[in-house]
Design a protein around this motif. Sequence first.
Motif, PDB file in Angstrom:
ATOM      1  N   ASN A  13     100.594  43.072  49.286  1.00 29.59           N
ATOM      2  CA  ASN A  13     101.562  43.174  48.183  1.00 29.59           C
ATOM      3  C   ASN A  13     101.273  44.368  47.290  1.00 29.59           C
ATOM      4  N   TYR A  56     110.675  42.445  56.232  1.00 31.19           N
ATOM      5  CA  TYR A  56     111.164  41.244  55.555  1.00 31.19           C
ATOM      6  C   TYR A  56     112.403  41.639  54.754  1.00 31.19           C
ATOM      7  N   PRO A  57     113.441  40.811  54.727  1.00 36.16           N
ATOM      8  CA  PRO A  57     114.711  41.208  54.101  1.00 36.16           C
ATOM      9  C   PRO A  57     114.597  41.776  52.680  1.00 36.16           C
ATOM     10  N   LEU A  58     113.860  41.125  51.793  1.00 36.22           N
ATOM     11  CA  LEU A  58     113.768  41.633  50.416  1.00 36.22           C
ATOM     12  C   LEU A  58     112.997  42.940  50.339  1.00 36.22           C
ATOM     13  N   VAL A  59     111.959  43.051  51.136  1.00 35.02           N
ATOM     14  CA  VAL A  59     111.168  44.285  51.165  1.00 35.02           C
ATOM     15  C   VAL A  59     112.001  45.403  51.791  1.00 35.02           C
ATOM     16  N   LYS A  61     115.180  45.759  51.907  1.00 34.78           N
ATOM     17  CA  LYS A  61     116.240  46.171  50.978  1.00 34.78           C
ATOM     18  C   LYS A  61     115.700  47.159  49.942  1.00 34.78           C
ATOM     19  N   ARG A  62     114.566  46.837  49.361  1.00 31.26           N
ATOM     20  CA  ARG A  62     113.963  47.733  48.360  1.00 31.26           C
ATOM     21  C   ARG A  62     113.449  49.019  48.995  1.00 31.26           C
ATOM     22  N   ARG A  63     112.897  48.911  50.207  1.00 33.50           N
ATOM     23  CA  ARG A  63     112.402  50.089  50.919  1.00 33.50           C
ATOM     24  C   ARG A  63     113.554  51.033  51.234  1.00 33.50           C
TER      25      ARG A  63
END
Length: 140
Positions: A13, A56-59, A61-63
């Motif tokens: 993280n 991972y979907p949330l990561v 998206k931010r990436r």
Amino acid sequence: RRVIAEKVVIDTNTALDFLVFEDPGVQALYEAVTRGATQWLVCPPMRVELARVLDYPLVAKRREARTRSVSDVMQRFDTLATSVAVAPKAVFTCKDPDDQVFIDLAVAHAAALYSKDHAVLALKGRLARLGIAVIKPAPR
């Protein structure tokens, strides 16, 4: 200004915070690693975990919002980190088996351990008796 250790182990993280999210809470650590004042120690399972988490979907998206591909992030990881062998099991066991590899490596190399993970932070006092500093990065 906080002094950063010579050798560090950085959990996934926290690695995401400086490889992808540009979190100001890890800026000093990022600068120390990039200029070579601090050696970031990793072992192969840590690389595998990071590569998995990047999708991972949330990561993801931010990436993607920062226009960073998985290969870009992994190339930066490979450039900044020093890969070493998997360490033997440390005397203390983490409640989260996925975090044990970080503790083992920090203990084996007398490195500071950067983590926001509650299971790792719960071992802070015990690891301090071994001379291992567990450091929770400042919140964003």
